[in-house]
Design a protein around this motif. Structure first.
Motif, PDB file in Angstrom:
ATOM      1  N   LYS A  73       4.574  -1.668   0.112  1.00  0.00           N
ATOM      2  CA  LYS A  73       5.166  -1.578   1.441  1.00  0.00           C
ATOM      3  C   LYS A  73       4.306  -0.688   2.329  1.00  0.00           C
ATOM      4  O   LYS A  73       4.008   0.457   1.990  1.00  0.00           O
ATOM      5  CB  LYS A  73       6.588  -1.020   1.355  1.00  0.00           C
ATOM      6  CG  LYS A  73       7.539  -1.885   0.539  1.00  0.00           C
ATOM      7  CD  LYS A  73       8.921  -1.250   0.466  1.00  0.00           C
ATOM      8  CE  LYS A  73       9.882  -2.101  -0.350  1.00  0.00           C
ATOM      9  NZ  LYS A  73      11.225  -1.474  -0.443  1.00  0.00           N
ATOM     10  N   LYS A  74       3.935  -1.208   3.496  1.00  0.00           N
ATOM     11  CA  LYS A  74       3.092  -0.445   4.420  1.00  0.00           C
ATOM     12  C   LYS A  74       3.785   0.837   4.879  1.00  0.00           C
ATOM     13  O   LYS A  74       3.156   1.871   5.055  1.00  0.00           O
ATOM     14  CB  LYS A  74       2.728  -1.305   5.625  1.00  0.00           C
ATOM     15  CG  LYS A  74       1.834  -2.496   5.283  1.00  0.00           C
ATOM     16  CD  LYS A  74       1.517  -3.316   6.519  1.00  0.00           C
ATOM     17  CE  LYS A  74       0.637  -4.510   6.166  1.00  0.00           C
ATOM     18  NZ  LYS A  74       0.342  -5.358   7.344  1.00  0.00           N
ATOM     19  N   ALA A  75       5.101   0.759   5.076  1.00  0.00           N
ATOM     20  CA  ALA A  75       5.844   1.932   5.543  1.00  0.00           C
ATOM     21  C   ALA A  75       5.739   3.073   4.531  1.00  0.00           C
ATOM     22  O   ALA A  75       5.569   4.239   4.909  1.00  0.00           O
ATOM     23  CB  ALA A  75       7.310   1.561   5.780  1.00  0.00           C
ATOM     24  N   ASN A  76       5.821   2.749   3.237  1.00  0.00           N
ATOM     25  CA  ASN A  76       5.714   3.783   2.205  1.00  0.00           C
ATOM     26  C   ASN A  76       4.339   4.437   2.209  1.00  0.00           C
ATOM     27  O   ASN A  76       4.196   5.639   1.986  1.00  0.00           O
ATOM     28  CB  ASN A  76       6.006   3.192   0.831  1.00  0.00           C
ATOM     29  CG  ASN A  76       7.488   2.932   0.622  1.00  0.00           C
ATOM     30  OD1 ASN A  76       8.327   3.385   1.399  1.00  0.00           O
ATOM     31  ND2 ASN A  76       7.822   2.189  -0.418  1.00  0.00           N
ATOM     32  N   LEU A 133      -5.456   0.572   3.860  1.00  0.00           N
ATOM     33  CA  LEU A 133      -5.721  -0.827   3.528  1.00  0.00           C
ATOM     34  C   LEU A 133      -5.894  -1.017   2.022  1.00  0.00           C
ATOM     35  O   LEU A 133      -6.243  -0.082   1.298  1.00  0.00           O
ATOM     36  CB  LEU A 133      -6.969  -1.308   4.253  1.00  0.00           C
ATOM     37  CG  LEU A 133      -6.837  -1.560   5.766  1.00  0.00           C
ATOM     38  CD1 LEU A 133      -8.172  -2.026   6.339  1.00  0.00           C
ATOM     39  CD2 LEU A 133      -5.747  -2.583   6.064  1.00  0.00           C
ATOM     40  N   PRO A 134      -5.685  -2.253   1.515  1.00  0.00           N
ATOM     41  CA  PRO A 134      -5.949  -2.547   0.101  1.00  0.00           C
ATOM     42  C   PRO A 134      -7.371  -2.193  -0.296  1.00  0.00           C
ATOM     43  O   PRO A 134      -8.292  -2.260   0.527  1.00  0.00           O
ATOM     44  CB  PRO A 134      -5.696  -4.060   0.007  1.00  0.00           C
ATOM     45  CG  PRO A 134      -4.707  -4.343   1.100  1.00  0.00           C
ATOM     46  CD  PRO A 134      -5.075  -3.407   2.222  1.00  0.00           C
ATOM     47  N   VAL A 135      -7.554  -1.837  -1.558  1.00  0.00           N
ATOM     48  CA  VAL A 135      -8.827  -1.307  -2.028  1.00  0.00           C
ATOM     49  C   VAL A 135      -9.984  -2.288  -1.883  1.00  0.00           C
ATOM     50  O   VAL A 135     -11.140  -1.897  -1.735  1.00  0.00           O
ATOM     51  CB  VAL A 135      -8.693  -0.839  -3.500  1.00  0.00           C
ATOM     52  CG1 VAL A 135      -8.494  -2.030  -4.440  1.00  0.00           C
ATOM     53  CG2 VAL A 135      -9.886   0.003  -3.921  1.00  0.00           C
ATOM     54  N   ASP A 136      -9.687  -3.597  -1.907  1.00  0.00           N
ATOM     55  CA  ASP A 136     -10.766  -4.580  -1.837  1.00  0.00           C
ATOM     56  C   ASP A 136     -11.125  -4.993  -0.412  1.00  0.00           C
ATOM     57  O   ASP A 136     -12.080  -5.746  -0.213  1.00  0.00           O
ATOM     58  CB  ASP A 136     -10.406  -5.827  -2.649  1.00  0.00           C
ATOM     59  CG  ASP A 136      -9.136  -6.508  -2.156  1.00  0.00           C
ATOM     60  OD1 ASP A 136      -8.274  -5.803  -1.576  1.00  0.00           O
ATOM     61  OD2 ASP A 136      -8.987  -7.717  -2.334  1.00  0.00           O
ATOM     62  N   VAL A 141      -3.029  -4.254  -3.616  1.00  0.00           N
ATOM     63  CA  VAL A 141      -3.249  -3.044  -2.815  1.00  0.00           C
ATOM     64  C   VAL A 141      -4.149  -2.062  -3.570  1.00  0.00           C
ATOM     65  O   VAL A 141      -5.266  -1.784  -3.167  1.00  0.00           O
ATOM     66  CB  VAL A 141      -1.917  -2.360  -2.435  1.00  0.00           C
ATOM     67  CG1 VAL A 141      -2.183  -1.080  -1.630  1.00  0.00           C
ATOM     68  CG2 VAL A 141      -1.056  -3.308  -1.621  1.00  0.00           C
ATOM     69  N   ASP A 142      -3.640  -1.523  -4.687  1.00  0.00           N
ATOM     70  CA  ASP A 142      -4.399  -0.575  -5.504  1.00  0.00           C
ATOM     71  C   ASP A 142      -4.821  -1.178  -6.843  1.00  0.00           C
ATOM     72  O   ASP A 142      -5.861  -0.822  -7.374  1.00  0.00           O
ATOM     73  CB  ASP A 142      -3.569   0.695  -5.751  1.00  0.00           C
ATOM     74  CG  ASP A 142      -3.285   1.445  -4.459  1.00  0.00           C
ATOM     75  OD1 ASP A 142      -4.219   1.607  -3.648  1.00  0.00           O
ATOM     76  OD2 ASP A 142      -2.130   1.847  -4.240  1.00  0.00           O
ATOM     77  N   PHE A 143      -4.005  -2.060  -7.381  1.00  0.00           N
ATOM     78  CA  PHE A 143      -4.337  -2.742  -8.637  1.00  0.00           C
ATOM     79  C   PHE A 143      -4.965  -4.087  -8.296  1.00  0.00           C
ATOM     80  O   PHE A 143      -4.272  -5.080  -8.052  1.00  0.00           O
ATOM     81  CB  PHE A 143      -3.083  -2.937  -9.488  1.00  0.00           C
ATOM     82  CG  PHE A 143      -2.479  -1.653  -9.988  1.00  0.00           C
ATOM     83  CD1 PHE A 143      -2.834  -1.141 -11.226  1.00  0.00           C
ATOM     84  CD2 PHE A 143      -1.556  -0.954  -9.220  1.00  0.00           C
ATOM     85  CE1 PHE A 143      -2.277   0.040 -11.695  1.00  0.00           C
ATOM     86  CE2 PHE A 143      -0.999   0.232  -9.681  1.00  0.00           C
ATOM     87  CZ  PHE A 143      -1.359   0.728 -10.923  1.00  0.00           C
ATOM     88  N   VAL A 144      -6.288  -4.108  -8.269  1.00  0.00           N
ATOM     89  CA  VAL A 144      -7.026  -5.308  -7.863  1.00  0.00           C
ATOM     90  C   VAL A 144      -8.209  -5.499  -8.815  1.00  0.00           C
ATOM     91  O   VAL A 144      -9.126  -4.677  -8.838  1.00  0.00           O
ATOM     92  CB  VAL A 144      -7.552  -5.187  -6.411  1.00  0.00           C
ATOM     93  CG1 VAL A 144      -8.310  -6.444  -6.016  1.00  0.00           C
ATOM     94  CG2 VAL A 144      -6.407  -4.923  -5.441  1.00  0.00           C
ATOM     95  N   PRO A 145      -8.231  -6.578  -9.629  1.00  0.00           N
ATOM     96  CA  PRO A 145      -9.367  -6.805 -10.532  1.00  0.00           C
ATOM     97  C   PRO A 145     -10.663  -7.021  -9.734  1.00  0.00           C
ATOM     98  O   PRO A 145     -10.682  -7.751  -8.744  1.00  0.00           O
ATOM     99  CB  PRO A 145      -8.984  -8.082 -11.289  1.00  0.00           C
ATOM    100  CG  PRO A 145      -7.506  -8.220 -11.103  1.00  0.00           C
ATOM    101  CD  PRO A 145      -7.192  -7.613  -9.773  1.00  0.00           C
ATOM    102  N   MET A 146     -11.745  -6.357 -10.156  1.00  0.00           N
ATOM    103  CA  MET A 146     -13.047  -6.477  -9.496  1.00  0.00           C
ATOM    104  C   MET A 146     -14.135  -6.653 -10.544  1.00  0.00           C
ATOM    105  O   MET A 146     -13.967  -6.240 -11.701  1.00  0.00           O
ATOM    106  CB  MET A 146     -13.353  -5.233  -8.664  1.00  0.00           C
ATOM    107  CG  MET A 146     -12.501  -5.029  -7.446  1.00  0.00           C
ATOM    108  SD  MET A 146     -13.121  -3.609  -6.482  1.00  0.00           S
ATOM    109  CE  MET A 146     -11.856  -3.486  -5.224  1.00  0.00           C
ATOM    110  N   PRO A 147     -15.276  -7.232 -10.170  1.00  0.00           N
ATOM    111  CA  PRO A 147     -16.408  -7.327 -11.103  1.00  0.00           C
ATOM    112  C   PRO A 147     -16.875  -5.940 -11.526  1.00  0.00           C
ATOM    113  O   PRO A 147     -16.809  -4.984 -10.752  1.00  0.00           O
ATOM    114  CB  PRO A 147     -17.485  -8.052 -10.275  1.00  0.00           C
ATOM    115  CG  PRO A 147     -16.757  -8.720  -9.160  1.00  0.00           C
ATOM    116  CD  PRO A 147     -15.550  -7.876  -8.871  1.00  0.00           C
ATOM    117  N   ALA A 148     -17.389  -5.842 -12.755  1.00  0.00           N
ATOM    118  CA  ALA A 148     -17.785  -4.544 -13.301  1.00  0.00           C
ATOM    119  C   ALA A 148     -18.873  -3.876 -12.467  1.00  0.00           C
ATOM    120  O   ALA A 148     -18.838  -2.655 -12.262  1.00  0.00           O
ATOM    121  CB  ALA A 148     -18.246  -4.712 -14.750  1.00  0.00           C
TER     122      ALA A 148
END
Length: 494
Positions: free
Chosen positions: A365-368, A181-184, A43-50
């Motif tokens: 959790k989507k509700a949160n 939505l999730p960051v990615d 969701v928020d902690f998602v590894p991405m390319p630099a």
């Protein structure tokens, strides 16, 4: 134009040399596990390319500041260039880099959690709600300003008919979706395209500047306020310029965005190009628009572009259409629009993260996510209604936004000063202490003399500013002395 070129070169050299010095002061460790890997949640902690993290960070912090702020700041003359250069290198980039890296070290902690550790738990509680209100202000500002430009581009915008509500509704709906939505899913996919549009705009404008080589004010022509001809008479360079040009120099809003990307970074060695480098890039964009606006205001650009006003959105649309034609102008304008939209959605996202951290709500959790987000969007909707109902609403919101933004940078810089006194045996705390004291002097002076504050006579400005700055330096030296024997080992994820 020579002053503009000197300023661009200075920013690049600042990244190469001073950025490296600040990096060494912090001491990144490429072997340390980052929160993107340690706490990956989809969701928020998602590894991405630099490269993608850099693009997103650049757009997160850009907003309308380096464009609208630089346009308004250009009315003060070449002083604007100096503030962008020195503010960006020695304050803004330091602020962004250290706040982002601290979030990395604290497993992606939001800004109030970090500041609370170094300034006190009461400050953590205060900042959690201060930032929530501030993010609502940012969201409202960054709904209205891109709607204004899009409406003008389509030839539809008017606050007196349904077109205003149409554009605001579209942008606001996007903010809700992107926040939840999730960051990615959205941010990670479309931000690189927006970044390319914004970079195209900046490069195209700079190319036009070199082709036209306008006769715009230079440093050696004097650093005085040139505002009487363009509507800023009576506004002193200090402190008004330093509040007006924020995102292109130093901005507290950036410290709320850096933790978002700290949760996506795979390795600490990318910190300088991403956090420090994004701020330098934003400074270059601000310089380009300051130079373009100087031509617009002072060298016949207003007549050439067929404009008879001096409002920032009008400058953007008039210059882009006149210089780049219909197609190029549309691309450039869309690049400008992308900046506030991509900062607006991450403002709401940052507010959601801050409140979720405070109330310990798991965001898987989507509700949160909904529980936290609904009050934020309701508050922003009320501000937007006030903004539309009152023709001066936007100006009022913008002035409070500007002061709160720079006040937040003070909180962050002071916390960074405390951290540096505890985590470095060398006097590295100076890199954050001087900008902390300076920005505190700016914010205190502004709220004292401005109409939204105490409205004290402007003649007192030098005395207020000098007293606050000197007191800030003394406080910083006291903090350093108090913590000289306190050397914390590196913390949560060591």
């Amino acid at each position: 134009m020579y002053s503009f070129i000197i300023s661009i070169v200075a920013l690049i050299l600042g990244y190469i040399f001073y950025g490296r010095f600040v990096e060494k002061a912090f001491g990144p460790n490429p072997r340390r596990i980052t929160p993107a890997i340690a706490k990956e949640d989809g969701v928020d902690f998602v590894p991405m390319p630099a490269w993608k993290v850099y693009m997103i960070q650049f757009l997160n912090i850009a907003g309308t500041g380096p464009i609208f702020g630089a346009i308004m700041g250009a009315k003060f003359g070449p002083s604007c260039y100096l503030w962008v250069v020195f503010g960006c290198i020695f304050a803004g980039a330091v602020h962004d880099y250290l706040s982002g890296m601290l979030s990395l070290r604290y497993l992606g902690a939001s800004l109030p959690e970090i500041l609370g550790h170094y300034i006190g738990d009461k400050m953590r509680v205060f900042l959690s709600f201060f930032l929530a209100v501030f993010m609502i202000l940012v969201g409202a500002v960054f709904v209205y300003s891109p709607a204004l430009i899009l409406g003008d581009l389509a030839g539809l915008f008017s606050t007196e008919n349904a077109s205003a509500m149409f554009w605001i509704f579209i942008i606001f709906a996007y903010y809700i979706i992107a926040t939840l939505l999730p960051v990615d899913k959205i941010i990670g996919k479309i931000y690189p395209l927006f970044a390319f549009a914004l970079i195209f705009m900046a490069l195209a404008m700079m190319a036009c500047l070199f082709v036209k080589w306008p006769s715009i004010p230079e440093f050696w022509d004097g650093l005085q306020n040139r505002g009487p001809s363009v509507g800023v008479e009576g506004q002193s360079i200090f402190p008004c310029l330093f509040i007006t040009v924020a995102c292109g120099a130093v901005s507290g809003f950036h410290a709320t965005q850096s933790p978002i990307m700290a949760r996506c970074l795979k390795n600490e060695r990318y910190g300088r190009p991403i956090f420090y480098g994004s701020m330098i890039t934003e400074g270059i964009v601000a310089l380009i628009w300051a130079a373009v606006s100087s031509y617009f205001f002072f060298d016949g650009g207003m007549a050439e572009c067929g404009a008879d006003g001096a409002q920032a959105p009008e400058v953007v649309t008039s210059v882009a259409r006149s210089w780049l034609g219909v197609f190029g102008g549309v691309l450039a304008i869309l690049g400008v629009v992308a900046a506030p939209i991509t900062s607006g959605d991450t403002a709401f996202r940052s507010a959601r993260i801050i409140l979720a951290d405070y109330f310990k709500l798991d965001q898987k959790k989507k509700a949160n996510r909904l529980y936290v987000s609904i009050p934020l969007f309701a508050g922003a909707a009320l501000l937007l209604w006030f903004n539309i109902a009152d023709e001066n609403g936007f100006n009022i919101i913008w002035r409070y936004f500007g002061w709160m933004n720079q006040t937040l940078s003070c909180f962050t810089l002071w916390a960074l000063t405390v951290w540096l006194t505890r985590h470095s045996k060398k006097p590295h705390f100076i890199v954050s202490l001087v900008p902390a004291a300076f920005m505190t002097a700016v914010c205190v002076t502004y709220i004292c003399i401005d109409r939204i504050g105490f409205n004290i006579p402007a003649a007192s400005t030098p005395y207020i500013a000098t007293t606050v700055f000197v007191a800030g330096i003394v406080l910083g030296l006291y903090i350093q002395r108090k913590n000289k024997d306190v050397y914390e080992t590196l913390y949560i994820n060591d």
